[in-house]
Design an enzyme around this catalytic site. Sequence first.
Site, PDB file in Angstrom:
ATOM      1  N   ARG A 115     -10.090  12.866  11.086  1.00 53.71           N
ATOM      2  CA  ARG A 115      -8.642  12.755  11.364  1.00 53.71           C
ATOM      3  C   ARG A 115      -7.986  14.133  11.279  1.00 53.71           C
ATOM      4  O   ARG A 115      -8.361  14.964  10.458  1.00 53.71           O
ATOM      5  CB  ARG A 115      -8.009  11.742  10.397  1.00 53.71           C
TER       6      ARG A 115
ATOM      7  N   LYS B 118      -6.254   6.829  13.541  1.00 55.87           N
ATOM      8  CA  LYS B 118      -6.340   6.122  12.257  1.00 55.87           C
ATOM      9  C   LYS B 118      -7.808   6.042  11.827  1.00 55.87           C
ATOM     10  O   LYS B 118      -8.597   6.890  12.204  1.00 55.87           O
ATOM     11  CB  LYS B 118      -5.688   4.750  12.383  1.00 55.87           C
TER      12      LYS B 118
ATOM     13  N   GLY C 212      -5.821   8.134   4.334  1.00 59.32           N
ATOM     14  CA  GLY C 212      -5.099   9.180   5.065  1.00 59.32           C
ATOM     15  C   GLY C 212      -3.822   9.597   4.376  1.00 59.32           C
ATOM     16  O   GLY C 212      -3.567  10.783   4.150  1.00 59.32           O
TER      17      GLY C 212
ATOM     18  N   ASP D 230       1.115  -0.372  11.477  1.00 59.59           N
ATOM     19  CA  ASP D 230       0.006  -0.976  10.727  1.00 59.59           C
ATOM     20  C   ASP D 230      -0.087  -2.490  10.916  1.00 59.59           C
ATOM     21  O   ASP D 230      -0.939  -3.142  10.313  1.00 59.59           O
ATOM     22  CB  ASP D 230       0.133  -0.650   9.234  1.00 59.59           C
TER      23      ASP D 230
ATOM     24  N   LYS E  32       0.844  -1.209   0.000  1.00 62.59           N
ATOM     25  CA  LYS E  32       0.000   0.000   0.000  1.00 62.59           C
ATOM     26  C   LYS E  32       0.871   1.247   0.000  1.00 62.59           C
ATOM     27  O   LYS E  32       0.673   2.161  -0.792  1.00 62.59           O
ATOM     28  CB  LYS E  32      -0.881  -0.029   1.248  1.00 62.59           C
TER      29      LYS E  32
ATOM     30  N   ARG F 171       3.009   6.031  -2.934  1.00 57.42           N
ATOM     31  CA  ARG F 171       4.187   6.879  -3.163  1.00 57.42           C
ATOM     32  C   ARG F 171       4.635   6.870  -4.617  1.00 57.42           C
ATOM     33  O   ARG F 171       4.913   7.902  -5.199  1.00 57.42           O
ATOM     34  CB  ARG F 171       5.337   6.394  -2.273  1.00 57.42           C
TER      35      ARG F 171
HETATM   36  O1  LIG Z   1       3.154   7.183   5.025  1.00 49.08           O
HETATM   37  C1  LIG Z   1       2.384   6.237   4.917  1.00 49.08           C
HETATM   38  O2  LIG Z   1       2.102   5.702   3.796  1.00 49.08           O
HETATM   39  C2  LIG Z   1       1.732   5.714   6.120  1.00 49.08           C
HETATM   40  C3  LIG Z   1       2.147   6.112   7.368  1.00 49.08           C
HETATM   41  C4  LIG Z   1       1.599   5.596   8.622  1.00 49.08           C
HETATM   42  O3  LIG Z   1       0.812   6.611   9.229  1.00 49.08           O
HETATM   43  P1  LIG Z   1       1.305   7.547  10.459  1.00 49.08           P
HETATM   44  O4  LIG Z   1       2.525   8.239  10.038  1.00 49.08           O
HETATM   45  O5  LIG Z   1       0.151   8.463  10.626  1.00 49.08           O
HETATM   46  O6  LIG Z   1       1.542   6.628  11.616  1.00 49.08           O
HETATM   47  C5  LIG Z   1       0.723   4.359   8.382  1.00 49.08           C
HETATM   48  O7  LIG Z   1      -0.066   4.083   9.503  1.00 49.08           O
HETATM   49  C6  LIG Z   1      -0.168   4.531   7.184  1.00 49.08           C
HETATM   50  O8  LIG Z   1      -0.938   3.383   6.946  1.00 49.08           O
HETATM   51  C7  LIG Z   1       0.632   4.765   5.934  1.00 49.08           C
HETATM   52  C1  LIG Z   2      -3.763   4.012   8.857  1.00 53.15           C
HETATM   53  C2  LIG Z   2      -3.755   3.470   7.659  1.00 53.15           C
HETATM   54  O1  LIG Z   2      -3.848   4.147   6.497  1.00 53.15           O
HETATM   55  P1  LIG Z   2      -3.953   5.709   6.175  1.00 53.15           P
HETATM   56  O2  LIG Z   2      -3.349   6.497   7.291  1.00 53.15           O
HETATM   57  O3  LIG Z   2      -3.228   5.873   4.887  1.00 53.15           O
HETATM   58  O4  LIG Z   2      -5.426   6.001   6.016  1.00 53.15           O
HETATM   59  C3  LIG Z   2      -3.587   2.008   7.490  1.00 53.15           C
HETATM   60  O5  LIG Z   2      -3.373   1.566   6.340  1.00 53.15           O
HETATM   61  O6  LIG Z   2      -3.668   1.261   8.453  1.00 53.15           O
END
Ligand SMILES: O=C(O)C1=C[C@@H](OP(=O)(O)O)[C@@H](O)[C@H](O)C1
Ligand SMILES: C=C(OP(=O)(O)O)C(=O)O
Length: 441
Positions: free
Chosen positions: A129, A344, A100, A317, A30, A35
């Site tokens: 969020r 999250k 997110g 995650d 993911k 990215r």
């Molecule tokens: O940069 C990323 O792709 C992610 C960063 C993480 O979030 P946080 O930096 O908010 O912990 C992760 O939990 C999310 O699923 C993906």
């Molecule tokens: C928190 C997650 O994703 P995002 O922050 O990209 O919504 C996740 O994949 O568990």
Amino acid sequence: MSADGLPEKFDVIVHPAAELRGELRAQPSKNYTTRYLLAAALADGDSRVVGVATSEDAEAMLRCLGDWGAGVELVGGDAVIRGFGSSPRSGVTLNPGNAGAVARFLMGVAALTTGTAFVTDYPDSLGRRPQGDLLEALSRLGARVQSREGMFPLAISGPVRGGVVEVSAERSSQYASALMFLGPLLPDGLDLRLTGNIKSHAPLRQTLDTLAAFGVQASASEDLSRITIPGGQAYRAGRVLVPGDYPGSAAILAAAATRPGELRLSNLREHDLQGEREALNVLREMGADLTREGDTVSVRGGRPLHAVTRDGDGFTDAVQALTAAAALAHGTTTWENVYTLRLKECDRISDTRRELQRLGLTVTETQDSLTVTGTPSLAGSVTADGHGDHRMIMLLTVLGLSAQAPIRITGAHHIRKSYPMFFRHLESLGARFEYPEATRA
Ligand SMILES: O=C(O)C1=C[C@@H](OP(=O)(O)O)[C@@H](O)[C@H](O)C1
Ligand SMILES: C=C(OP(=O)(O)O)C(=O)O
């Protein structure tokens, strides 16, 4: 019907599984999919992202990049992206769905436009969020920002020149990653000062890795508190290969470790910056029989597991997946330093406590930790709330496979955010599910 052959919205009834046995290939990452797609769009010319994820989050990124003017073509399992370089279209409204990371990365890049609006059709999840830390940094750089008290819906207008800027990394690393994608395309670059107790270092390193893959120069201090990106650079179009996904695979591995049988899971490269790679070591520390041969990880399941105490921030995650293993282990497991789990798709500390208690487990929480006492026999016969959160759905599914009687999980279609084939993968190992109409949106 969707590509997974399942109804548009469904609950899942998880039947106990006598054993899990077979071979799987880990789905595409993911974090690298989002990215690479974004970096490809920020390049001039055509890039090929080989083996992209087909999740809702990947679709959200593709949709938004298309709305900004990128050419998007799916060819087999690849995405061919014609980039817009440093000129995404202005005056567009983007909807990143419930993603997110996608939302935040795009918010950073929006400072290249003279106006981009952001909305979400997930007001109860992404809409709640926090975005304030990123909006503040952007506004310090000279962008105009509007929001509903630091949350969606919001609007961002550039242009900005760049320079030195502070950004809090205490609640999410995604704010700093967002600025890292923006930095090289600004005339003055960005000298980022990450403030607060920096969380989720691993995704920041994945962002640095992505910049390098697209020919962008950046340097960072050892502790990542300072990240310097010279300005006036260009992303170089090219061909990149998406590695396998550790967070989703952690749930499959936890399932395999907690049931008898044997799993071989390929496409998990050993030297990888995904922090959730550590889930393998955590499972081993818990007593799982887990071995690696090249990119293939094997688990011989059904060994007794025991509790651990770990700082969970390095594998954020995978905490839900590992919580499933902890709930079936002997003893009391604590995940420390996991405050960001509250921010999250749901509150992954309080909501997890509630759902596990509903299943009869003993669980406690503090502001930044979660403690679970395992049980050798989980009764089941419960309807649990998936909280619209793919990782919560993975956790509850793993537990259902080990319960005495079926567990129903509401709103299980939200698995598609990151792992649409999750149930299908487990079915191929011998698990049995029913997919009744959803009782939760
Ligand atoms: O940069 C990323 O792709 C992610 C960063 C993480 O979030 P946080 O930096 O908010 O912990 C992760 O939990 C999310 O699923 C993906
Ligand atoms: C928190 C997650 O994703 P995002 O922050 O990209 O919504 C996740 O994949 O568990």
